[in-house]
Write a protein that holds these residues in place. Structure first.
Motif, PDB file in Angstrom:
ATOM      1  N   LYS A 286       0.567  -1.129  -0.208  1.00 24.40           N
ATOM      2  CA  LYS A 286       0.002  -0.080  -0.103  1.00 24.40           C
ATOM      3  C   LYS A 286       0.950   1.543  -0.090  1.00 24.40           C
ATOM      4  O   LYS A 286       0.446   2.391  -0.607  1.00 24.40           O
ATOM      5  N   ILE A 287       1.879   1.380   0.851  1.00 21.64           N
ATOM      6  CA  ILE A 287       2.802   2.512   1.118  1.00 21.64           C
ATOM      7  C   ILE A 287       3.549   2.625  -0.366  1.00 21.64           C
ATOM      8  O   ILE A 287       3.708   3.670  -1.006  1.00 21.64           O
ATOM      9  N   GLN A 288       3.952   1.448  -0.979  1.00 17.70           N
ATOM     10  CA  GLN A 288       4.635   1.692  -2.430  1.00 17.70           C
ATOM     11  C   GLN A 288       3.691   2.431  -3.366  1.00 17.70           C
ATOM     12  O   GLN A 288       4.189   2.988  -4.132  1.00 17.70           O
ATOM     13  N   SER A 289       2.249   1.896  -3.178  1.00 15.13           N
ATOM     14  CA  SER A 289       1.197   2.445  -4.099  1.00 15.13           C
ATOM     15  C   SER A 289       1.404   3.902  -4.193  1.00 15.13           C
ATOM     16  O   SER A 289       1.261   4.587  -5.262  1.00 15.13           O
ATOM     17  N   TYR A 290       1.465   4.250  -2.989  1.00 14.57           N
ATOM     18  CA  TYR A 290       1.338   5.746  -2.429  1.00 14.57           C
ATOM     19  C   TYR A 290       2.605   6.460  -3.179  1.00 14.57           C
ATOM     20  O   TYR A 290       2.320   7.689  -3.724  1.00 14.57           O
ATOM     21  N   LYS A 291       3.651   5.924  -3.077  1.00 17.34           N
ATOM     22  CA  LYS A 291       4.951   6.616  -3.435  1.00 17.34           C
ATOM     23  C   LYS A 291       4.882   6.565  -5.131  1.00 17.34           C
ATOM     24  O   LYS A 291       4.984   7.556  -5.550  1.00 17.34           O
ATOM     25  N   ASP A 292       4.458   5.448  -5.498  1.00 17.49           N
ATOM     26  CA  ASP A 292       4.372   5.465  -6.971  1.00 17.49           C
ATOM     27  C   ASP A 292       3.274   6.400  -7.828  1.00 17.49           C
ATOM     28  O   ASP A 292       3.568   7.150  -8.800  1.00 17.49           O
ATOM     29  N   ALA A 293       2.220   6.682  -6.692  1.00 18.35           N
ATOM     30  CA  ALA A 293       1.510   7.702  -7.346  1.00 18.35           C
ATOM     31  C   ALA A 293       1.826   9.151  -6.840  1.00 18.35           C
ATOM     32  O   ALA A 293       1.090  10.415  -7.361  1.00 18.35           O
ATOM     33  N   GLY A 294       2.923   9.200  -6.409  1.00 22.53           N
ATOM     34  CA  GLY A 294       3.301  10.527  -6.122  1.00 22.53           C
ATOM     35  C   GLY A 294       3.163  11.221  -4.936  1.00 22.53           C
ATOM     36  O   GLY A 294       3.205  12.550  -4.666  1.00 22.53           O
ATOM     37  N   LEU A 295       2.204  10.480  -3.944  1.00 22.97           N
ATOM     38  CA  LEU A 295       1.754  11.165  -2.743  1.00 22.97           C
ATOM     39  C   LEU A 295       2.995  11.377  -1.569  1.00 22.97           C
ATOM     40  O   LEU A 295       3.007  12.283  -0.990  1.00 22.97           O
ATOM     41  N   TYR A 296       4.136  10.705  -1.882  1.00 26.03           N
ATOM     42  CA  TYR A 296       5.187  10.650  -0.881  1.00 26.03           C
ATOM     43  C   TYR A 296       6.376  10.559  -1.888  1.00 26.03           C
ATOM     44  O   TYR A 296       6.475   9.819  -2.813  1.00 26.03           O
ATOM     45  N   PRO A 297       7.264  11.558  -1.473  1.00 31.99           N
ATOM     46  CA  PRO A 297       8.697  11.342  -2.201  1.00 31.99           C
ATOM     47  C   PRO A 297       9.493  10.008  -1.741  1.00 31.99           C
ATOM     48  O   PRO A 297       9.157   9.533  -0.548  1.00 31.99           O
ATOM     49  N   PHE A 298      10.464   9.578  -2.566  1.00 28.53           N
ATOM     50  CA  PHE A 298      11.245   8.334  -2.207  1.00 28.53           C
ATOM     51  C   PHE A 298      11.975   8.730  -0.832  1.00 28.53           C
ATOM     52  O   PHE A 298      11.910   7.748   0.120  1.00 28.53           O
ATOM     53  N   ASP A 299      12.347   9.761  -0.637  1.00 26.26           N
ATOM     54  CA  ASP A 299      13.352  10.210   0.636  1.00 26.26           C
ATOM     55  C   ASP A 299      12.307  11.378   1.354  1.00 26.26           C
ATOM     56  O   ASP A 299      12.242  12.400   1.032  1.00 26.26           O
ATOM     57  N   LEU A 300      11.502  10.669   2.318  1.00 26.21           N
ATOM     58  CA  LEU A 300      10.976  11.696   3.195  1.00 26.21           C
ATOM     59  C   LEU A 300      11.572  12.985   4.027  1.00 26.21           C
ATOM     60  O   LEU A 300      11.086  13.920   3.882  1.00 26.21           O
ATOM     61  N   TRP A 301      12.787  12.410   4.076  1.00 26.80           N
ATOM     62  CA  TRP A 301      13.676  13.229   5.055  1.00 26.80           C
ATOM     63  C   TRP A 301      14.719  13.929   4.458  1.00 26.80           C
ATOM     64  O   TRP A 301      15.966  14.285   5.181  1.00 26.80           O
TER      65      TRP A 301
END
Length: 303
Positions: A286-301
């Motif tokens: 689920k989290i990977q799908s959010y990253k793939d959709a651009g909701l989160y960057p690869f590196d949050l910090w």
């Protein structure tokens, strides 16, 4: 105001089999708590308080806090088994902390001025939930008027075992009228089923439940301390090794005493989390799908 995020991270992870609060689920070694803190910062939270057990501080510092200090003020609060009212003794053999109300009270010397949100370390709540709860707290500055974000029961069940949820009832103004912590809820062919007293019964999948996502003002501390001191002796007498003061139940106590109102907000985002280790692959996907959709960057910090 300086809205504060408080995270319940002192659990022992007995069903998970380890310190699930900092177990990685993201493709850049993030744990769920990383995304919770990231969403909170984006929503406008300025301070973070982590409620942990003292012996876990080094693990949290190395795996989480060292990354996020440049982005938000961080402070630890320690849930200590011996932090109980004078005259009460810890039962021999007791190892388990005194529950989520007791964890909240570990922050009583820290949270004195500003509104705060308290939530679980192992639950993913979503951006919408943080935006809604901070908006409420900033626009309804009034003691005794709190809030929570509720989720549909069917969206909070595990495929791998039973869970505990706070069942909510609301009035016509969407205020919480009653809440009860219900244990041993499982999913059977897509239907929520409760095991209780050796029997099983179905409950509506649409039941609104608390996932310990609460918005409070500092005056909650004195109220919760009063209830904790009142109920702890009888709780120990009935169940010396496992009694817990549970935050949803104690909020319900305050409501029944007309000592507070709690507005029930709802989120458009789905909840997910890890109760059992077998839940992890679903969370990772689920989290990977959010990253793939651009909701989160690869590196949050990334600075």
């Amino acid at each position: 105001m300086k809205p504060t995020l408080v995270i319940l991270a002192a659990g022992m992870g007995s069903r998970y089999g380890g310190l699930k609060q900092i177990d990685t689920v993201g493709n850049n070694n993030e744990c769920i708590i990383d995304f919770t803190i990231y969403d909170a910062i984006q929503a406008g939270f300025k301070k973070l308080v982590l409620i942990i057990r003292k012996e876990h501080e080094e693990a949290f510092e190395q795996n989480l806090v060292s990354k996020i200090r440049p982005f938000i003020e961080v402070e630890y609060a320690y849930q200590d088994l011996n932090d109980i009212p004078e005259g009460v003794k810890v039962p021999e053999g007791r190892e388990k902390p005194w529950g989520t109300t007791h964890a909240l009270l570990a922050c009583r010397h820290i949270l004195k001025d500003d509104p705060f949100v308290i939530c679980n370390a192992d639950d993913f709540y979503g951006k919408d939930a943080f935006n809604k709860i901070i908006t409420y707290l900033e626009n309804n500055v009034s003691e005794k008027h709190y809030c929570m974000v509720g989720y549909k029961l069917s969206n909070t069940l595990s495929d791998n075992g039973t869970v505990t949820r706070g069942f909510c009832q609301t009035d016509e103004n969407h205020n919480l009228s009653d809440i009860k912590e219900v244990m041993k809820i499982k999913k059977v062919d897509g239907q929520a089923v409760v095991e209780e007293d050796g029997k099983e019964y179905e409950v509506s999948n649409d039941t609104v439940v608390s996932m310990n996502f609460w918005g409070f003002y500092p005056d909650i501390m004195d109220k919760m301390m009063s209830i904790f001191e009142e109920q702890l002796p009888s709780g120990i007498e009935k169940n010396p090794l496992k009694y817990e003061a549970l935050l949803p139940n104690n909020v319900g106590d305050l409501i029944r005493r007309n000592e507070c109102e709690v507005k029930v907000l709802t989120s458009d985002d789905p909840w997910f989390g890890v109760t059992y280790r077998e839940d992890k692959p679903k969370v990772v996907a689920k989290i990977q799908s959010y990253k793939d959709a651009g909701l989160y960057p690869f590196d949050l910090w990334k600075k």
